[in-house]
Design a protein around this motif. Structure first.
Motif, PDB file in Angstrom:
ATOM      1  N   ILE A 232       0.833  -1.212   0.000  1.00  0.00           N
ATOM      2  CA  ILE A 232       0.000   0.000   0.000  1.00  0.00           C
ATOM      3  C   ILE A 232       0.863   1.255   0.000  1.00  0.00           C
ATOM      4  CG2 ILE A 232      -1.646   1.325   1.373  1.00  0.00           C
ATOM      5  CD1 ILE A 232      -2.804  -1.402   2.292  1.00  0.00           C
ATOM      6  N   TYR A 233       1.918   1.247   0.829  1.00  0.00           N
ATOM      7  CA  TYR A 233       2.813   2.415   0.900  1.00  0.00           C
ATOM      8  C   TYR A 233       3.491   2.658  -0.448  1.00  0.00           C
ATOM      9  CZ  TYR A 233       6.929   5.234   1.950  1.00  0.00           C
ATOM     10  OH  TYR A 233       7.905   6.196   1.926  1.00  0.00           O
ATOM     11  N   GLY A 234       3.996   1.580  -1.053  1.00  0.00           N
ATOM     12  CA  GLY A 234       4.683   1.725  -2.326  1.00  0.00           C
ATOM     13  C   GLY A 234       3.777   2.245  -3.428  1.00  0.00           C
ATOM     14  N   GLU A 235       2.546   1.742  -3.455  1.00  0.00           N
ATOM     15  CA  GLU A 235       1.602   2.182  -4.486  1.00  0.00           C
ATOM     16  C   GLU A 235       1.189   3.634  -4.270  1.00  0.00           C
ATOM     17  OE1 GLU A 235      -0.601   1.465  -8.003  1.00  0.00           O
ATOM     18  OE2 GLU A 235       1.003   0.363  -7.005  1.00  0.00           O
ATOM     19  N   ARG A 236       0.945   4.002  -3.025  1.00  0.00           N
ATOM     20  CA  ARG A 236       0.581   5.399  -2.725  1.00  0.00           C
ATOM     21  C   ARG A 236       1.711   6.357  -3.140  1.00  0.00           C
ATOM     22  NH1 ARG A 236      -3.843   6.595   0.189  1.00  0.00           N
ATOM     23  NH2 ARG A 236      -4.907   4.935   1.336  1.00  0.00           N
ATOM     24  N   LYS A 237       2.938   5.958  -2.841  1.00  0.00           N
ATOM     25  CA  LYS A 237       4.096   6.789  -3.187  1.00  0.00           C
ATOM     26  C   LYS A 237       4.219   6.942  -4.699  1.00  0.00           C
ATOM     27  CE  LYS A 237       9.049   7.202  -2.198  1.00  0.00           C
ATOM     28  NZ  LYS A 237      10.211   6.554  -1.544  1.00  0.00           N
ATOM     29  N   GLU A 238       4.014   5.823  -5.414  1.00  0.00           N
ATOM     30  CA  GLU A 238       4.106   5.848  -6.868  1.00  0.00           C
ATOM     31  C   GLU A 238       2.993   6.696  -7.476  1.00  0.00           C
ATOM     32  OE1 GLU A 238       3.716   2.536 -10.334  1.00  0.00           O
ATOM     33  OE2 GLU A 238       5.066   2.049  -8.672  1.00  0.00           O
ATOM     34  N   LYS A 239       1.784   6.546  -6.956  1.00  0.00           N
ATOM     35  CA  LYS A 239       0.650   7.322  -7.488  1.00  0.00           C
ATOM     36  C   LYS A 239       0.814   8.809  -7.196  1.00  0.00           C
ATOM     37  CE  LYS A 239      -1.674   3.865  -9.152  1.00  0.00           C
ATOM     38  NZ  LYS A 239      -1.822   3.710 -10.611  1.00  0.00           N
ATOM     39  N   LYS A 240       1.384   9.114  -6.024  1.00  0.00           N
ATOM     40  CA  LYS A 240       1.603  10.512  -5.662  1.00  0.00           C
ATOM     41  C   LYS A 240       2.612  11.151  -6.610  1.00  0.00           C
ATOM     42  CE  LYS A 240       2.666  13.416  -1.657  1.00  0.00           C
ATOM     43  NZ  LYS A 240       3.074  13.428  -0.230  1.00  0.00           N
ATOM     44  N   THR A 241       3.644  10.373  -6.964  1.00  0.00           N
ATOM     45  CA  THR A 241       4.664  10.869  -7.889  1.00  0.00           C
ATOM     46  C   THR A 241       4.077  11.085  -9.284  1.00  0.00           C
ATOM     47  OG1 THR A 241       6.355   9.650  -6.670  1.00  0.00           O
ATOM     48  CG2 THR A 241       6.938  10.410  -8.875  1.00  0.00           C
ATOM     49  N   GLU A 242       3.230  10.163  -9.704  1.00  0.00           N
ATOM     50  CA  GLU A 242       2.655  10.234 -11.049  1.00  0.00           C
ATOM     51  C   GLU A 242       1.423  11.140 -11.110  1.00  0.00           C
ATOM     52  OE1 GLU A 242       1.779   6.221 -12.002  1.00  0.00           O
ATOM     53  OE2 GLU A 242       3.866   5.615 -12.252  1.00  0.00           O
ATOM     54  N   GLY A 243       0.856  11.450  -9.934  1.00  0.00           N
ATOM     55  CA  GLY A 243      -0.320  12.303  -9.891  1.00  0.00           C
ATOM     56  C   GLY A 243      -1.619  11.587 -10.189  1.00  0.00           C
ATOM     57  N   SER A 244      -1.617  10.244 -10.165  1.00  0.00           N
ATOM     58  CA  SER A 244      -2.825   9.465 -10.438  1.00  0.00           C
ATOM     59  C   SER A 244      -3.428   8.951  -9.131  1.00  0.00           C
ATOM     60  CB  SER A 244      -2.507   8.300 -11.369  1.00  0.00           C
ATOM     61  OG  SER A 244      -1.454   7.522 -10.850  1.00  0.00           O
ATOM     62  N   SER A 245      -4.613   8.329  -9.208  1.00  0.00           N
ATOM     63  CA  SER A 245      -5.317   7.872  -8.017  1.00  0.00           C
ATOM     64  C   SER A 245      -4.780   6.529  -7.529  1.00  0.00           C
ATOM     65  CB  SER A 245      -6.815   7.747  -8.308  1.00  0.00           C
ATOM     66  OG  SER A 245      -7.030   6.829  -9.358  1.00  0.00           O
ATOM     67  N   PHE A 246      -4.977   6.276  -6.226  1.00  0.00           N
ATOM     68  CA  PHE A 246      -4.517   5.038  -5.595  1.00  0.00           C
ATOM     69  C   PHE A 246      -5.473   3.888  -5.934  1.00  0.00           C
ATOM     70  CE2 PHE A 246      -5.031   2.216  -1.886  1.00  0.00           C
ATOM     71  CZ  PHE A 246      -3.762   1.653  -1.866  1.00  0.00           C
ATOM     72  N   SER A 247      -4.925   2.721  -6.253  1.00  0.00           N
ATOM     73  CA  SER A 247      -5.731   1.552  -6.594  1.00  0.00           C
ATOM     74  C   SER A 247      -5.321   0.363  -5.737  1.00  0.00           C
ATOM     75  CB  SER A 247      -5.571   1.204  -8.078  1.00  0.00           C
ATOM     76  OG  SER A 247      -6.192  -0.028  -8.363  1.00  0.00           O
ATOM     77  N   LEU A 248      -6.180  -0.027  -4.792  1.00  0.00           N
ATOM     78  CA  LEU A 248      -5.879  -1.162  -3.920  1.00  0.00           C
ATOM     79  C   LEU A 248      -5.843  -2.459  -4.723  1.00  0.00           C
ATOM     80  CD1 LEU A 248      -5.421  -2.251  -1.052  1.00  0.00           C
ATOM     81  CD2 LEU A 248      -7.910  -2.442  -0.801  1.00  0.00           C
ATOM     82  N   LYS A 249      -6.681  -2.555  -5.739  1.00  0.00           N
ATOM     83  CA  LYS A 249      -6.743  -3.766  -6.555  1.00  0.00           C
ATOM     84  C   LYS A 249      -5.401  -4.056  -7.220  1.00  0.00           C
ATOM     85  CE  LYS A 249      -9.405  -5.971 -10.251  1.00  0.00           C
ATOM     86  NZ  LYS A 249     -10.513  -5.816 -11.225  1.00  0.00           N
TER      87      LYS A 249
END
Length: 335
Positions: A232-249
């Motif tokens: 979850i942390y890694g995906e949130r960090k990546e989405k924040k960098t890219e400016g896209s929404s977080f996807s738990l799936k």
């Protein structure tokens, strides 16, 4: 057929390394099959000039077979029995895991350590060595060299713990119960926990091996929340960098879900040892096979040149876990 044509040679190559490594690990359990497998793989990769034919299968083994190994590990976990017998150790386990992760984070910042190395050494030191690294590596997208380096660091302190801890426990006048908790919470790999507890039993004519193994299995359950939190942390960090929404799936490491399901099946259906024991052994063998692939993708020269910081981090985590385990036992009146 296309799968076998593409991946078959590499899978067979890794299997040929894994078989002797398995037997070597049985003969020298304090070192363990995964370490032998990585070392053989790293030596062979220096000797082989062209790996084009086997490379697809090597890559498949280091990724997919590694995840399958984690899934089969779940069949060795009866959650009811582990939590019932390991309940006393939970406060110590929580404190030792927290200590290792905090130390790894501090040194990551202070030494400008590679983040994946810091995570793998911290998690491997605090939970269950190679199994924890195997579960964490796909989640954080660690390279094979980062995995090999972390396994090597964990191995070094595994051996030291197995050799030193029985004597240390004697010098500290620990009880049999206390040493079982100490070995189970302060040594990170199952083979080394077994070696240390067996040595203690031989010296003191006691029966701490089973207790230490149960504590160790209780620690292994921490794989679940740690890998999910990292995903979850890694995906949130990546989405924040890219400016896209977080996807738990997209984030969820599904092989960890299958690991949980395997443990639930074992618990609910009370699978007998005759069923779970072979599956646990299969898990261990698949990890050894995956480590062969990781060794084949790792250049030992690079590993040695960049190894000082991870080794120091592993040493600090090891000392921290050892100290906290002893202190917690002292405060809980177990020692």
């Amino acid at each position: 057929m296309n799968f076998l044509k593409k991946n078959g040679p590499g899978l067979l190559f890794c299997l040929m390394i894994a078989v002797p490594s398995w037997f070597l690990g049985k003969a020298v359990p304090v070192i363990g099959g995964p370490v032998f497998s990585i070392l053989i793989g790293m030596v062979l990769t220096l000797l082989i000039r062209q790996k084009d034919t086997v490379q697809p299968g090597i890559t498949y083994t280091s990724k997919k077979i590694l995840q399958a190994a984690v899934v089969f590990l779940g069949f060795g976990m009866n959650l009811t029995e582990i939590l019932a017998k390991g309940r006393q150790s939970l406060p110590i386990i929580i404190c030792t895991i927290s200590t290792s992760l905090i130390i790894a984070f501090i040194l990551y910042k202070a030494l400008k350590l590679d983040p994946n190395n810091a995570i793998l050494v911290g998690v491997g030191s605090s939970i269950c060595g190679g199994s924890a690294i195997a579960a964490t590596a796909p989640v954080i997208r660690a390279t094979d060299e980062e995995v090999a380096q972390s396994i090597s660091v964990i191995f070094l302190f595994n051996v030291l713990a197995a050799l030193i801890f029985p004597t240390l426990g004697g010098l500290l006048h620990m009880s049999n119960e206390g040493f079982g908790l100490f070995a189970g919470t302060a040594i990170n790999d199952t083979s080394s926990v077994t070696a240390a507890a067996a040595a203690w039993d031989g010296i003191h004519a006691s029966h701490t091996l089973e207790a230490a193994a149960i504590v160790k299995m209780t620690r292994t359950l921490a794989i679940i929340p740690i890998t999910l939190a990292l995903a979850i942390y890694g995906e949130r960090k990546e989405k924040k960098t890219e400016g896209s929404s977080f996807s738990l799936k997209k984030t969820f490491p599904y092989f960890v879900l299958f690991f949980i399901l395997a443990a639930v099946v074992t618990t609910v259906f009370h699978l007998p040892v005759s069923v779970t024991a072979p599956l646990k052994e299969l898990s261990k063998f698949l990890i050894i096979m995956a480590m062969a692939a990781i060794g084949l993708n790792t250049y030992i020269v690079t590993l040695v040149k960049t190894g000082a910081k991870p080794i120091f981090t592993g040493f600090c985590c090891w000392v921290g876990i050892t100290g906290v385990s002893l202190l917690m036992q002292h405060f809980m009146g177990i020692w």
